[in-house]
Every structure is written in structure tokens, then in C-alpha cells.
Design a protein around this motif. Structure first.
Motif, short mmCIF file in Angstrom:
data_model
loop_
_atom_site.label_atom_id
_atom_site.label_comp_id
_atom_site.label_asym_id
_atom_site.label_seq_id
_atom_site.Cartn_x
_atom_site.Cartn_y
_atom_site.Cartn_z
N SER A 33 0.02 -13.41 9.66
CA SER A 33 -0.85 -12.90 8.60
C SER A 33 -1.13 -14.00 7.58
O SER A 33 -0.39 -14.98 7.49
N HIS A 383 -2.88 -3.93 4.30
CA HIS A 383 -3.77 -5.07 4.17
C HIS A 383 -5.12 -4.70 3.53
O HIS A 383 -5.87 -5.58 3.10
N SER A 389 -1.49 -6.54 -1.03
CA SER A 389 -1.53 -7.78 -0.26
C SER A 389 -1.10 -8.97 -1.11
O SER A 389 -0.38 -9.86 -0.64
#
Length: 455
Positions: A33, A383, A389
Motif C-alpha cells: 500500500s 482506504h 489513511s
């Protein structure tokens, strides 16, 4: 673009080239990520060393960057494409070329799946120990690129300790042979070790000579429940201090145990704060497990349950192997940290991670190769929520800072890639980074191999 494709096609079969936009998009990134990825110009899937050499000669002639890839199971963005690059996927080079029980080596191409190699050498009474959690998917070339570890490292060590020699295609297309097939050898600088963990930034591994060990007896596993991570870490310290050599020593915190139970109905104890798995593959594993059980009880374990047979042991190991996958089901996204600290600081690392989770109001599960001090805090977040986030990224960085404060390292086995570039500089220091760049310049003067990665 047309010139690049024309020159590539001159030395490659048609099936080795992919330009379909949808297919290319699937090769753009690994499993990390918060790591940027570009759009490749083309994906090349060679089957021979000569084809890899042709790709690199073409790339050098046209000054086109090349991003080497394995199975893209990495967690640091090391396999992420950059714009207009050649993605060089080695997954089609998947032959086991030799297994020698006398020399105790295997010679393999980079696309061989870790589990496939393990099963193949088992048939000869041999054992290839490195076993990342993704061993059913990840490739040996990828393992070499990131210097992968796994569950058995506490006893058998990591990938770097099993790579005896390599064949590497350099940036200009030349073929370099490093290392040896012998049990020992000290001729020249250890270039083999230099390539292990270099994340495709110095050359393309096209063949590897791997050391093997005799296949050990079937291991038995013990599960110990603890009322806190601190008591579990106390047990780990006692086990290592007393000279025990478990074949694995793994830790799962409460969040991880709950996630595994929700995903697979494993029947793990939901009441525990920390679950420790210890295994032995000695001639008399029951005696070793009994000794460790006593140490766990003394340290504060509320229950200690040794597996009765191999099947029960495998069930417990399967629960540990699916930990990261299970934590991915907690929220829509995860960031998987990979901080390794001295064993004596493991308790402080886990306590600090709990404090970080509370500070940022996030769910952070931890599974760990406890015998190595290698923790995997997994930050779970939504997300689609910008604020969550942001907090996830900040918590990830704070966990890395904590690891360095405790005398550890920012990565024990996942590598640097894109995700940890800034932190690598902090860990290594200015002089070391300067030397790293000098080595990169010597091997890849045009900066074509996996640009933007590592540092």
C-alpha cells in the motif's frame, strides 16, 4: 514506443511480449500500500537467459528503464513499474535444473515457486528451509531479491544463507557468474551476497545455486496462551536464554487470533492476549516441547497445549501462515510493517505498537517471527477515508521509528522498495548511503535497473 517494440521483437518470440493495456496494468505493482506505480510500455516474459540479455541490451541501447519482477507478492513496492519502462517478469523461467543429494544443492531458474522447490527436494530426502508466508506463490528470484525469511529462520536462517552462487544478467546484457557450487569458498569479493537483497537494482538473476539440508524429522508444535504480550515475550527470552533451538517460534496477538478465527473458524482461543507457537524437529520433539512448556508456564502462560501429531501441528502452522491474509479482512486496506528488533527488546516493541494503535485510533494486529525479533505490525484502515489513511501512514512511520530506537532495523525480510526509502537513509547514515550509490553506479551506470527503488 514503436522503436522499442521493434527492437525487442527482433530477439524475442511473439508470446514473450505483452502490450495489452489491461494485462500491462496487472503488472504495474506488487502488494504494498501507499506505493506509487507507473504505466509500463511493455511486459516481457522471457524463457531463456539469451532472451533476458536481449532485453537488457535493447534497454541499454534505447536508455529504457527495466523493472524486474517475480510473482509480485512483495510488500514494499520493489516490483512497482515506472512510466514507460520494460517490466521484465521472470515467472516463465521456472525450471528446476538440478537437484544433487551428494552436493546438497539445487540449481534453479528464478521463476521457480518456493513451495514447488521445497516439495521437489523433499522427494530426495532434502530440505530447502526458507519459507516465507507466501511460499505457495512467491518465486525464488523474488526471495533472493528481497532476502526473504520465513517461519523457520530462528533455527535455519534466511535466504542469504542458502544462495551459494548466481548467474546474473547485468544492465548492459553481459552475463556474470558469482559464487560456487562447493560447500565453502572465499575467492574474491562476495558478489553473491551483494545481489541477495538488492531488489533487482544491480542485475537480473537468471540462475541460482542453492544450498540444501537433510530433511529433518517431522516437527511437533506447542501452543501457549498468555494473558499479555509482555508475559509471552518473557517466555521467548527464557526459551532462547536456556539454549533451546526451536524450528520455529511464532507469536500472534489477540487481534490476529480473532482475525484468523473469523476468516477460517480455526478454533483458536479468543480469550488469549498473545498466542505463542513453538516447534521442534529434533529426534525427540516431545521432550523439547515439555521443557519449553515448563518455561512458558513459569513465565505466566495460562494454558499450554502440545500438538499430539503432525496433522494437529500443521493446523496450528496454517493458522499462523494465514495471519496476514486474515488481517486484510479487518478493513479495506492494510499496511504491513516489517520491523526487526533484538529479542530482548521484543516486549518493548509490542508494547510500543499498542501505544501507537491507541494514539492513532487504529486497529493494528501483530504477528511475529518471535525467535528472530522480527515483528509484522499490520495497520488496518479504510482506504476510502482520507483521514484514516493519513493516520495509517503516520502510525506506520512511528512504528519504524520505534524499531530504530530499540536498536532494530526497518526491514527484516520484506525489503525497502519504494515504501521505506527515506527510512533506509536514516538507518544507514550518510556514509553508507554514499557507498551504496557508488556500488549502484558500478553495476548500473545508466540507472536503468529498477530506478527509484531502495535509495
Amino acid at each position: 514506443m514503436n522503436g522499442l517494440l521493434e527492437q525487442l521483437r527482433a530477439g524475442l518470440p511473439a508470446e514473450a511480449l505483452t502490450t495489452d493495456p489491461d494485462v500491462i496494468a496487472s503488472y504495474a505493482h506488487d502488494m504494498a500500500s501507499f506505493c506509487d506505480a507507473g504505466t509500463p510500455a511493455v511486459v516481457v516474459l522471457p524463457r531463456t537467459v539469451e532472451q533476458v540479455q536481449h532485453v537488457m541490451r535493447t534497454a541499454t541501447a534505447l536508455r529504457v528503464p527495466v523493472v524486474p519482477q517475480g510473482a509480485r507478492t512483495g510488500l514494499s513496492g520493489a516490483a512497482n513499474a515506472c512510466d514507460d519502462c520494460i517490466v521484465l517478469s521472470l515467472v516463465k523461467m521456472d525450471r528446476i535444473l538440478e537437484i544433487s543429494p551428494v552436493d546438497r544443492i539445487a540449481v534453479v531458474e528464478p521463476g521457480v515457486i518456493n513451495a514447488v522447490l521445497s516439495r521437489a527436494v523433499n522427494e530426495h530426502g532434502l530440505y530447502y528451509p526458507p519459507d516465507p508466508s507466501s511460499w505457495e506463490m512467491c518465486t525464488i528470484g523474488g526471495n533472493i531479491g528481497t532476502a526473504s525469511g520465513g517461519l523457520c529462520c530462528v533455527k535455519y536462517g534466511v535466504t542469504a544463507e542458502y544462495v551459494l552462487g548466481l548467474e546474473v544478467v547485468l544492465a548492459d546484457g553481459r552475463l556474470l557468474t558469482t559464487g560456487r557450487r562447493t560447500a565453502k569458498g572465499v575467492a574474491g569479493y562476495d558478489l553473491t551476497r551483494l545481489f541477495v537483497g538488492s531488489e533487482g537494482s544491480l542485475g537480473i538473476v537468471v540462475k541460482a545455486v542453492l544450498a540444501l539440508k537433510p530433511r529433518p524429522p517431522q516437527q511437533l508444535v506447542l501452543a501457549a496462551e498468555f494473558p499479555s504480550a509482555a508475559t509471552a515475550c518473557e517466555a521467548i527470552c527464557r526459551i532462547m536464554e536456556r539454549g533451546h533451538t526451536p524450528s520455529l517460534l511464532e507469536l500472534m496477538d489477540r487481534t490476529t487470533v480473532h482475525a484468523v478465527n473469523r476468516m477460517a473458524n480455526m478454533g483458536l482461543p479468543d480469550t488469549t492476549e498473545a498466542l505463542l507457537l513453538a516447534a521442534f524437529d529434533t529426534p525427540d520433539p516431545s521432550a523439547d516441547l515439555a521443557a519449553v512448556a515448563e518455561l512458558c508456564t513459569t513465565a505466566g502462560a495460562t494454558e499450554v497445549v502440545p500438538a499430539e501429531d503432525a496433522a494437529e501441528s500443521e493446523m496450528l502452522l496454517q493458522a499462523r501462515r494465514m495471519s496476514l491474509t486474515a488481517l486484510e479482512t479487518v478493513k479495506s486496506a492494510t499496511m504491513i510493517d516489517d520491523v526487526c528488533v533484538p529479542r530482548s527488546k521484543l516486549g518493548a516493541m509490542l508494547e510500543g505498537t499498542v501505544a501507537v494503535a491507541e494514539k492513532y485510533d487504529l486497529t493494528i494486529g501483530v504477528c511475529a517471527h518471535a525467535g528472530d525479533g522480527n515483528t509484522h505490525p499490520v495497520v488496518c484502515f479504510d482506504h476510502t477515508d482520507a483521514d484514516e489513511s493519513r493516520r495509517a501512514r503516520e502510525s506506520f512511520d512511528e512504528i519504524m521509528a520505534l524499531g530504530l530506537e530499540l536498536g532494530g532495523t526497518i526491514t527484516g525480510e520484506h525489503g525497502v522498495g519504494v515504501l521505506k526509502k527515506e527510512w533506509l537513509a536514516r538507518e544507514l547514515g550518510e556514509v553508507s548511503v554514499e557507498l551504496h550509490r557508488g556500488i549502484k553506479q558500478a553495476f548500473d551506470p545508466l540507472g536503468l535497473l529498477n530506478p527509484g527503488k531502495v535509495f
